[in-house]
Scaffold this motif. Structure first.
Motif, PDB file in Angstrom:
ATOM      1  N   ILE A  44       0.872  -1.176   0.000  1.00  0.00           N
ATOM      2  CA  ILE A  44       0.000   0.000   0.000  1.00  0.00           C
ATOM      3  C   ILE A  44       0.905   1.221   0.000  1.00  0.00           C
ATOM      4  O   ILE A  44       1.583   1.499   0.994  1.00  0.00           O
ATOM      5  CB  ILE A  44      -0.947   0.003   1.208  1.00  0.00           C
ATOM      6  CG1 ILE A  44      -1.811  -1.268   1.227  1.00  0.00           C
ATOM      7  CG2 ILE A  44      -1.820   1.255   1.207  1.00  0.00           C
ATOM      8  CD1 ILE A  44      -2.712  -1.401   2.445  1.00  0.00           C
ATOM      9  N   ASP A  70       3.228   8.356   2.294  1.00  0.00           N
ATOM     10  CA  ASP A  70       2.152   7.385   2.472  1.00  0.00           C
ATOM     11  C   ASP A  70       1.059   7.863   3.416  1.00  0.00           C
ATOM     12  O   ASP A  70       0.144   7.088   3.749  1.00  0.00           O
ATOM     13  CB  ASP A  70       2.729   6.059   2.989  1.00  0.00           C
ATOM     14  CG  ASP A  70       3.672   5.415   1.993  1.00  0.00           C
ATOM     15  OD1 ASP A  70       3.359   5.447   0.793  1.00  0.00           O
ATOM     16  OD2 ASP A  70       4.718   4.894   2.416  1.00  0.00           O
ATOM     17  N   TYR A  73      -2.444   6.997   2.660  1.00  0.00           N
ATOM     18  CA  TYR A  73      -2.783   5.574   2.674  1.00  0.00           C
ATOM     19  C   TYR A  73      -2.907   4.988   4.078  1.00  0.00           C
ATOM     20  O   TYR A  73      -3.154   3.786   4.219  1.00  0.00           O
ATOM     21  CB  TYR A  73      -1.730   4.776   1.904  1.00  0.00           C
ATOM     22  CG  TYR A  73      -1.506   5.245   0.484  1.00  0.00           C
ATOM     23  CD1 TYR A  73      -2.516   5.131  -0.469  1.00  0.00           C
ATOM     24  CD2 TYR A  73      -0.299   5.820   0.101  1.00  0.00           C
ATOM     25  CE1 TYR A  73      -2.321   5.572  -1.772  1.00  0.00           C
ATOM     26  CE2 TYR A  73      -0.091   6.261  -1.193  1.00  0.00           C
ATOM     27  CZ  TYR A  73      -1.105   6.142  -2.121  1.00  0.00           C
ATOM     28  OH  TYR A  73      -0.904   6.583  -3.408  1.00  0.00           O
ATOM     29  N   ASP A  76      -6.055   3.123   4.692  1.00  0.00           N
ATOM     30  CA  ASP A  76      -6.098   1.842   3.973  1.00  0.00           C
ATOM     31  C   ASP A  76      -5.280   0.779   4.712  1.00  0.00           C
ATOM     32  O   ASP A  76      -5.676  -0.394   4.768  1.00  0.00           O
ATOM     33  CB  ASP A  76      -5.561   2.014   2.554  1.00  0.00           C
ATOM     34  CG  ASP A  76      -6.437   2.925   1.704  1.00  0.00           C
ATOM     35  OD1 ASP A  76      -7.658   2.962   1.940  1.00  0.00           O
ATOM     36  OD2 ASP A  76      -5.891   3.601   0.819  1.00  0.00           O
TER      37      ASP A  76
END
Length: 270
Positions: A44, A70, A73, A76
């Motif tokens: 991810i 990131d 993310y 997620d």
């Protein structure tokens, strides 16, 4: 050659070696018939998310390689583990993230829950290999994984009923490129074990354990020296390893000449 002091390229190399060996280990377990440990690996953003349904320990349910880019993310990543009802940790490496990522993790209900040390050495700097008549260190044979698993479990405090599972999950690495297993014997009795993974020109010392009755006899220093010397013979430019900060393993690594690369942090949901 590697620099004599930590730098961002060095830190990236060390972290990459840790991601490589753990990802390859998990892939090998996933490829067992029927995937009995329920392993899943997903990327991810920059982060590699490792999960095992039957192995709840943090090392098998961890996020490696995260970067400040990131931040979008993080939800997620959290959902990946929450949807599997699994507590997990995110490993954060200094100099590879900034304050924004740390704040974002805190805002998502995570806290800094631990530290772990990464060490490194140029194998050519090892002055001498370990030699002591009372200790015999040799490569593990294919039919010796029950012995290895016994040392692994008892040496780390895992329940002995897990020995067959540990044996199977490591036996799948035997013919896999890059993996090396070593066993140390005293009076022909298995006493300690050490594992190494080589990819490219970097070797990772991935695991080591000693049976309680054989501790304080130089076995781990011997296994460190044997594996570092083996890495030198395989033309590796760097050997890396991980340990708890100022633990006996940390002190042994310092004694053989390994240097501090960085201390990473683990972040866990409240």
């Amino acid at each position: 050659m590697i620099p004599s002091f930590p730098s961002e390229p060095l830190i990236v190399d060390i972290e990459s070696s840790e991601v490589d060996y753990m990802t390859d280990r998990m892939k090998a377990i996933e490829e067992r018939d029927g995937n009995p440990e329920g392993v899943e690996i997903t990327r991810i953003g920059h982060a590699v998310c490792l999960y095992s349904k039957s192995m709840p320990w943090p090392s098998f349910n961890t996020v490696k390689g995260i970067r400040s880019e990131d931040i979008p993310y993080i939800d997620d990543i959290i959902h990946f583990y929450r949807s599997r009802d699994r507590k997990f940790q995110i490993e954060v490496v200094p100099s590879l993230v900034d304050q924004k990522l740390l704040k974002a993790l805190a805002d998502k209900g995570m806290y800094q829950s631990g530290f772990h040390t990464s060490m490194y050495i140029n194998p050519e700097s090892l002055t001498d290999e370990f030699h002591w008549a009372a200790i015999d260190i040799r490569p593990l044979k294919r039919d010796e994984f029950e012995k290895y698993a016994t040392v692994h479990c008892i040496g780390t405090g895992l329940p002995q009923q897990g020995i067959p599972s540990v044996a199977r999950n490591n036996e799948v690495l035997y013919d896999r490129p890059g993996w090396r297993f070593f066993m140390a014997y005293i009076n022909d009795n298995p006493a300690a074990a050490g594992v190494m993974y080589v990819k490219g020109d970097i070797a990772s010392l991935t695991f080591a354990a000693t049976l309680p009755e054989y501790r304080r006899q130089g076995l781990q220093q011997g296994l460190l020296r044997r594996r570092i010397a083996e890495a030198a013979r395989e033309s590796c430019r760097m050997v890396v390893s991980q340990c708890s900060f100022i633990s006996p393993s940390h002190r042994n690594m310092e004694r053989v000449g390994m240097k501090l690369g960085y201390v990473r942090t683990a972040w866990t949901e409240r």
